[in-house]
Design a protein around this motif. Structure first.
Motif, PDB file in Angstrom:
ATOM      1  N   GLN A  21      37.465   0.414 -12.906  1.00 11.13           N
ATOM      2  CA  GLN A  21      36.040   0.380 -12.603  1.00 11.13           C
ATOM      3  C   GLN A  21      35.846   0.378 -11.085  1.00 11.13           C
ATOM      4  OE1 GLN A  21      33.547   0.640 -14.835  1.00 11.13           O
ATOM      5  NE2 GLN A  21      35.180   0.903 -16.355  1.00 11.13           N
ATOM      6  N   PRO A  22      34.923   1.180 -10.584  1.00 10.35           N
ATOM      7  CA  PRO A  22      34.737   1.266  -9.125  1.00 10.35           C
ATOM      8  C   PRO A  22      34.089   0.013  -8.571  1.00 10.35           C
ATOM      9  CG  PRO A  22      33.058   2.546 -10.253  1.00 10.35           C
ATOM     10  CD  PRO A  22      34.016   2.082 -11.314  1.00 10.35           C
ATOM     11  N   ASP A  23      34.447  -0.318  -7.313  1.00  2.33           N
ATOM     12  CA  ASP A  23      33.776  -1.420  -6.624  1.00  2.33           C
ATOM     13  C   ASP A  23      32.740  -0.873  -5.654  1.00  2.33           C
ATOM     14  OD1 ASP A  23      35.453  -0.315  -4.785  1.00  2.33           O
ATOM     15  OD2 ASP A  23      36.534  -2.169  -4.296  1.00  2.33           O
ATOM     16  N   PHE A  24      32.247   0.343  -5.964  1.00  2.00           N
ATOM     17  CA  PHE A  24      31.166   0.958  -5.190  1.00  2.00           C
ATOM     18  C   PHE A  24      30.234   1.658  -6.171  1.00  2.00           C
ATOM     19  CE2 PHE A  24      34.606   4.048  -5.484  1.00  2.00           C
ATOM     20  CZ  PHE A  24      33.968   5.187  -5.928  1.00  2.00           C
ATOM     21  N   GLY A  25      29.011   1.909  -5.743  1.00  2.00           N
ATOM     22  CA  GLY A  25      28.050   2.590  -6.595  1.00  2.00           C
ATOM     23  C   GLY A  25      27.712   3.973  -6.060  1.00  2.00           C
ATOM     24  N   SER A  26      27.082   4.779  -6.889  1.00  2.04           N
ATOM     25  CA  SER A  26      26.707   6.123  -6.464  1.00  2.04           C
ATOM     26  C   SER A  26      25.723   6.081  -5.300  1.00  2.04           C
ATOM     27  CB  SER A  26      26.107   6.902  -7.639  1.00  2.04           C
ATOM     28  OG  SER A  26      24.986   6.221  -8.181  1.00  2.04           O
ATOM     29  N   ASP A  27      24.878   5.045  -5.261  1.00  5.75           N
ATOM     30  CA  ASP A  27      23.945   4.908  -4.144  1.00  5.75           C
ATOM     31  C   ASP A  27      24.694   4.676  -2.831  1.00  5.75           C
ATOM     32  OD1 ASP A  27      21.804   5.241  -5.817  1.00  5.75           O
ATOM     33  OD2 ASP A  27      21.400   3.103  -6.052  1.00  5.75           O
ATOM     34  N   ASP A  28      25.803   3.938  -2.911  1.00  7.74           N
ATOM     35  CA  ASP A  28      26.610   3.704  -1.716  1.00  7.74           C
ATOM     36  C   ASP A  28      27.175   5.019  -1.184  1.00  7.74           C
ATOM     37  OD1 ASP A  28      26.307   0.894  -1.878  1.00  7.74           O
ATOM     38  OD2 ASP A  28      27.900   0.798  -3.374  1.00  7.74           O
ATOM     39  N   VAL A  29      27.665   5.849  -2.099  1.00 11.75           N
ATOM     40  CA  VAL A  29      28.229   7.141  -1.705  1.00 11.75           C
ATOM     41  C   VAL A  29      27.149   8.005  -1.057  1.00 11.75           C
ATOM     42  CG1 VAL A  29      29.358   9.247  -2.512  1.00 11.75           C
ATOM     43  CG2 VAL A  29      29.957   7.042  -3.536  1.00 11.75           C
ATOM     44  N   ALA A  30      25.979   8.070  -1.691  1.00 10.83           N
ATOM     45  CA  ALA A  30      24.890   8.904  -1.175  1.00 10.83           C
ATOM     46  C   ALA A  30      24.434   8.440   0.204  1.00 10.83           C
ATOM     47  CB  ALA A  30      23.717   8.882  -2.151  1.00 10.83           C
ATOM     48  N   MET A 226      36.584  10.730   3.086  1.00 12.34           N
ATOM     49  CA  MET A 226      38.005  10.500   2.852  1.00 12.34           C
ATOM     50  C   MET A 226      38.296   9.044   2.499  1.00 12.34           C
ATOM     51  SD  MET A 226      39.435  13.366   2.913  1.00 12.34           S
ATOM     52  CE  MET A 226      41.111  12.709   2.758  1.00 12.34           C
ATOM     53  N   ASN A 227      37.462   8.140   2.941  1.00 20.85           N
ATOM     54  CA  ASN A 227      37.674   6.728   2.607  1.00 20.85           C
ATOM     55  C   ASN A 227      37.639   6.520   1.091  1.00 20.85           C
ATOM     56  OD1 ASN A 227      37.735   3.757   3.192  1.00 20.85           O
ATOM     57  ND2 ASN A 227      35.726   3.866   2.221  1.00 20.85           N
ATOM     58  N   TYR A 228      36.718   7.194   0.421  1.00 18.91           N
ATOM     59  CA  TYR A 228      36.641   7.047  -1.043  1.00 18.91           C
ATOM     60  C   TYR A 228      37.868   7.646  -1.716  1.00 18.91           C
ATOM     61  CZ  TYR A 228      31.809   5.512  -0.623  1.00 18.91           C
ATOM     62  OH  TYR A 228      30.677   4.802  -0.320  1.00 18.91           O
ATOM     63  N   LEU A 229      38.306   8.813  -1.236  1.00 17.13           N
ATOM     64  CA  LEU A 229      39.450   9.468  -1.866  1.00 17.13           C
ATOM     65  C   LEU A 229      40.742   8.682  -1.634  1.00 17.13           C
ATOM     66  CD1 LEU A 229      38.913  13.289  -1.151  1.00 17.13           C
ATOM     67  CD2 LEU A 229      38.206  11.942  -3.138  1.00 17.13           C
ATOM     68  N   VAL A 230      40.932   8.183  -0.412  1.00 19.65           N
ATOM     69  CA  VAL A 230      42.203   7.558  -0.055  1.00 19.65           C
ATOM     70  C   VAL A 230      42.214   6.066  -0.379  1.00 19.65           C
ATOM     71  CG1 VAL A 230      43.786   7.071   1.846  1.00 19.65           C
ATOM     72  CG2 VAL A 230      42.613   9.275   1.746  1.00 19.65           C
ATOM     73  N   THR A 231      41.215   5.341   0.117  1.00 23.02           N
ATOM     74  CA  THR A 231      41.204   3.890  -0.071  1.00 23.02           C
ATOM     75  C   THR A 231      40.986   3.506  -1.524  1.00 23.02           C
ATOM     76  OG1 THR A 231      40.340   3.609   2.175  1.00 23.02           O
ATOM     77  CG2 THR A 231      40.138   1.729   0.674  1.00 23.02           C
ATOM     78  N   THR A 262      31.561   8.100 -10.780  1.00 28.20           N
ATOM     79  CA  THR A 262      30.631   7.448  -9.855  1.00 28.20           C
ATOM     80  C   THR A 262      30.592   8.176  -8.520  1.00 28.20           C
ATOM     81  OG1 THR A 262      31.004   5.289 -10.890  1.00 28.20           O
ATOM     82  CG2 THR A 262      30.090   5.288  -8.658  1.00 28.20           C
ATOM     83  N   PHE A 263      31.762   8.564  -8.032  1.00 28.12           N
ATOM     84  CA  PHE A 263      31.835   9.295  -6.767  1.00 28.12           C
ATOM     85  C   PHE A 263      31.110  10.636  -6.889  1.00 28.12           C
ATOM     86  CE2 PHE A 263      34.531  11.705  -3.568  1.00 28.12           C
ATOM     87  CZ  PHE A 263      33.880  11.177  -2.469  1.00 28.12           C
ATOM     88  N   GLY A 264      31.313  11.341  -8.018  1.00 29.78           N
ATOM     89  CA  GLY A 264      30.639  12.614  -8.236  1.00 29.78           C
ATOM     90  C   GLY A 264      29.130  12.464  -8.285  1.00 29.78           C
ATOM     91  N   ASN A 265      28.647  11.427  -8.984  1.00 26.66           N
ATOM     92  CA  ASN A 265      27.200  11.196  -9.045  1.00 26.66           C
ATOM     93  C   ASN A 265      26.642  10.889  -7.657  1.00 26.66           C
ATOM     94  OD1 ASN A 265      26.851  11.580 -11.826  1.00 26.66           O
ATOM     95  ND2 ASN A 265      27.434   9.471 -12.303  1.00 26.66           N
ATOM     96  N   GLY A 266      27.421  10.147  -6.859  1.00 24.11           N
ATOM     97  CA  GLY A 266      26.969   9.836  -5.513  1.00 24.11           C
ATOM     98  C   GLY A 266      26.904  11.065  -4.624  1.00 24.11           C
ATOM     99  N   LEU A 267      27.889  11.957  -4.744  1.00 21.83           N
ATOM    100  CA  LEU A 267      27.870  13.190  -3.965  1.00 21.83           C
ATOM    101  C   LEU A 267      26.696  14.073  -4.361  1.00 21.83           C
ATOM    102  CD1 LEU A 267      31.678  14.120  -3.857  1.00 21.83           C
ATOM    103  CD2 LEU A 267      30.279  13.205  -1.995  1.00 21.83           C
TER     104      LEU A 267
END
Length: 285
Positions: A21-30, A226-231, A262-267
């Motif tokens: 489960q992600p510790d970030f939300g789509s709003d954070d990504v956006a 890259m932080n989302y992909l790597v970290t 979640t990352f995809g929805n944020g993008l």
């Protein structure tokens, strides 16, 4: 450690990562990812195959075309995207070459020419002069070659626009066709037509299982992206794609992974476009 133990640990690691489960939300990504996202559009018709939206590169796509840090993620994405485009061959008994819409060539200096006449008059082609029927037959023979049979290209959504497939002898072909059209001289030859076919069902399956987003090349040097992909170790696969004169990077994010979904929805909230939606519009053109 045995090979079976190593493979077992690898699969367990991948399964755990995909179920995490992600510790970030789509709003954070956006909010954090600020990029100039390319917008896929159906380009204006061009006589240059290179500037035509044909998707030929997706036909017989090698698995090595996808990149990414995890082999299993690339292989899973490949199983879906490799089924989208195929090439169908049609035999044409007699094709009048005057009906060619465009041509395939590798000379970037010619891409500024927007007509056959402009091609024939360009600096690269101006030395080829046709004054008589004898000149015409000689130059045409050079353009066509010894086989006297031609290969043609066409897209699924522009079936009436045929392109010369051979990247060689571009200037000879342009000069010959301009002369034939002016003098109303038919050039009827047998041909093989290679038509790009898009599988709408395969695109819908891709959309069901993946976010397929168009990204700028700059994304892979952007710290926030890259932080989302790597970290966070978001599972993904990457594929360069040409849509006519527009080149972009495609990121494929599995919806089955909470991290990737979640990352995809944020993008998407940030402005990225779903390429699967764009491809589906082509099947309705």
């Amino acid at each position: 450690m045995s090979q079976s133990s190593v493979l077992g640990n690898l699969f367990n690691s991948v399964f755990k990562r995909k179920g995490q489960q992600p510790d970030f939300g789509s709003d954070d990504v956006a909010r954090k990812v600020r990029l100039e996202f390319p917008q896929p559009l159906l380009p204006e018709p061009s006589i240059h195959w290179k500037h035509t939206l044909h998707l030929q590169q997706l036909a017989n796509l090698p698995a090595s075309a996808l990149s990414g840090p995890v082999q299993e993620d690339k292989a899973a994405a490949y199983r879906f995207i490799s089924k989208i485009v195929s090439i169908r061959t049609e035999t044409v008994t007699s094709f009048d070459m005057r009906g060619l819409f465009g041509l395939n060539h590798e000379q970037d200096d010619l891409l500024a020419c927007n007509s056959w006449e402009a091609l024939a008059q360009s600096g690269q082609c101006r030395n080829i002069r046709i004054i008589s029927i004898r000149d015409f037959n000689r130059v045409l023979s050079i353009a066509i070659g010894k086989s006297q049979s031609v290969n043609l290209l066409s897209t699924a959504w522009e079936p009436r626009k045929t392109y010369w497939a051979d990247p060689q002898n571009t200037c000879e072909l342009a000069a010959s066709l301009v002369y034939a059209r002016r003098r109303e001289l038919p050039i009827n030859l047998p041909a093989q037509l290679y038509r790009t076919h898009i599988n709408a069902g395969a695109i819908r399956e891709l959309k069901k299982h993946y976010h397929t987003l168009g990204m700028p090349v700059a994304a892979w040097t952007d710290p926030a992206f890259m932080n989302y992909l790597v970290t966070h170790k978001v599972p993904y696969a990457r594929l360069p794609l040409s849509l006519g004169s527009l080149s972009l990077q495609t990121i494929l994010l599995p919806r089955s992974s909470p991290l990737a979904n979640t990352f995809g929805n944020g993008l998407r909230q940030a402005g990225a476009h779903e390429l699967s939606d764009f491809l589906l519009t082509l099947t309705q053109a």
